[in-house]
Design an enzyme around this catalytic site. Structure first.
Site, short mmCIF file in Angstrom:
data_model
loop_
_atom_site.label_atom_id
_atom_site.label_comp_id
_atom_site.label_asym_id
_atom_site.label_seq_id
_atom_site.Cartn_x
_atom_site.Cartn_y
_atom_site.Cartn_z
CE LYS A 20 -5.95 8.91 7.00
NZ LYS A 20 -6.22 9.75 8.20
N GLY A 108 -8.29 5.36 12.18
CA GLY A 108 -7.82 6.67 11.72
C GLY A 108 -6.66 6.58 10.75
CG LEU A 109 -3.95 4.10 11.13
CD1 LEU A 109 -3.33 2.77 11.58
CD2 LEU A 109 -2.91 5.21 11.17
CB ALA A 110 -6.98 5.99 5.16
N GLY A 111 -7.55 2.57 6.44
CA GLY A 111 -7.46 1.19 5.96
C GLY A 111 -8.58 0.84 5.00
CG ASP A 146 -9.26 9.77 4.67
OD1 ASP A 146 -9.18 11.00 4.53
OD2 ASP A 146 -9.28 9.21 5.78
#
Length: 294
Positions: A20, A108-111, A146
């Site tokens: 995301k 910061g990509l919700a992996g 998240d």
């Protein structure tokens, strides 16, 4: 919906766990328990991890990944997800979890949050759905802010500590360039700093929602804003340099995602975005040209 991206074959579930980005991110207040109230608009992009979950007869939980430095024990959020599922449902057995990471870690990509949601959803489907969707969201919320969003994805506003979700009009299909510089950012440290930071810019959430409603990608790009960038970019000036270069390369707008350090730019045509991606690839390893996913 995450469940629609899960394939069930016997006692195995194969899931795509998508990344995301944050179109907006505002930190509103700190609660007495240390958590922060936030308001953010999130968007799924086409970059994904592959999560394979085998339900086993024994009660062990095992984790394996393609990255040697990731923990394969109780410290992994995917392990925590499986453990929470079995404890809360009373379902017997265990899980063998294999994760092929494509999404950069701590970016910061919700992996990790996406992996957590994928494991919960996969185990629930493999077990005959003993948990309702609301129960999955509640369990996920306790594991990461998240995680609730990752069950449904698309274009949504998240409030509270991330658990209050409101679907929004889908973003117009566009190209998203992700660039992660080689620095590691602690989300907890950024939250600590932001309480005392002078937040001179805040997102215009209503303006962003209006731009989404009008399907105007140019106005969407103009309203990108993340208050965490003020703190993270001060620690790591390279973030500001990436943003500037993206704009020079033809991005309609660019901003940091989450607590960073990944910066993304929005492009409305492939050729321009590909030229920019090629340029960044000469300098950075983690460069991904993806599309929005609704």
């Amino acid at each position: 919906m995450l469940a629609e991206d899960i394939i069930i074959t016997g006692k195995r579930a194969i899931a795509r766990s998508y990344a995301k980005i944050n179109l907006t991110l505002d930190v509103l207040a700190r609660r007495p328990n240390g958590y922060h109230d936030i308001q953010m608009i999130m968007q799924t992009v086409s970059l994904f991890d592959l999560v394979i979950v085998d339900k086993t007869a024994d009660d062990n939980i095992t984790i394996s990944t393609n990255l040697r430095y990731l923990p394969n024990n109780q410290k992994n959020i995917a392990y925590k997800a499986a453990d929470a599922f079995f404890k809360q449902t009373g379902v017997s057995g265990g899980a063998k979890i294999m994760i092929h990471k494509n999404i950069p870690v701590a970016a910061g990509l919700a992996g990790g949050s996406g992996n957590c949601a994928a494991v919960l959803e996969a185990l629930n489907m493999l077990s005959g759905c003993p948990m309702s969707h609301d129960e999955l969201l509640e369990t996920g919320s306790a594991l990461g802010a998240d995680v609730p969003y990752c069950f449904s994805g698309g274009t949504q506003m998240a409030e509270g500590i991330g658990e209050i979700l409101t679907p929004l009009p889908s973003i117009p299909e566009s190209y998203i360039l992700l660039v992660k510089p080689p620095v590691n950012v602690s989300t907890a440290a950024i939250y600590e700093e932001i309480d005392n930071a002078p937040l001179t810019m805040r997102p215009h959430t209503d303006a962003m929602i209006n731009a989404l409603s009008q399907k105007n990608i140019f106005t969407v790009a103009q309203n990108l804003c993340n208050v965490m960038e003020i703190v993270t970019a001060k620690m790591y000036p390279i973030i500001g340099g990436i943003k500037e270069k993206m704009i020079m390369n033809g991005a309609l707008g660019a901003v940091m995602s989450g607590s960073g350090p990944t910066v993304f730019g929005i492009f409305d045509d492939y050729k321009t975005s590909k030229r920019s991606a090629d340029s960044f690839s000469l300098q950075f390893r983690d460069v991904f040209l993806v599309k929005t996913k609704n």
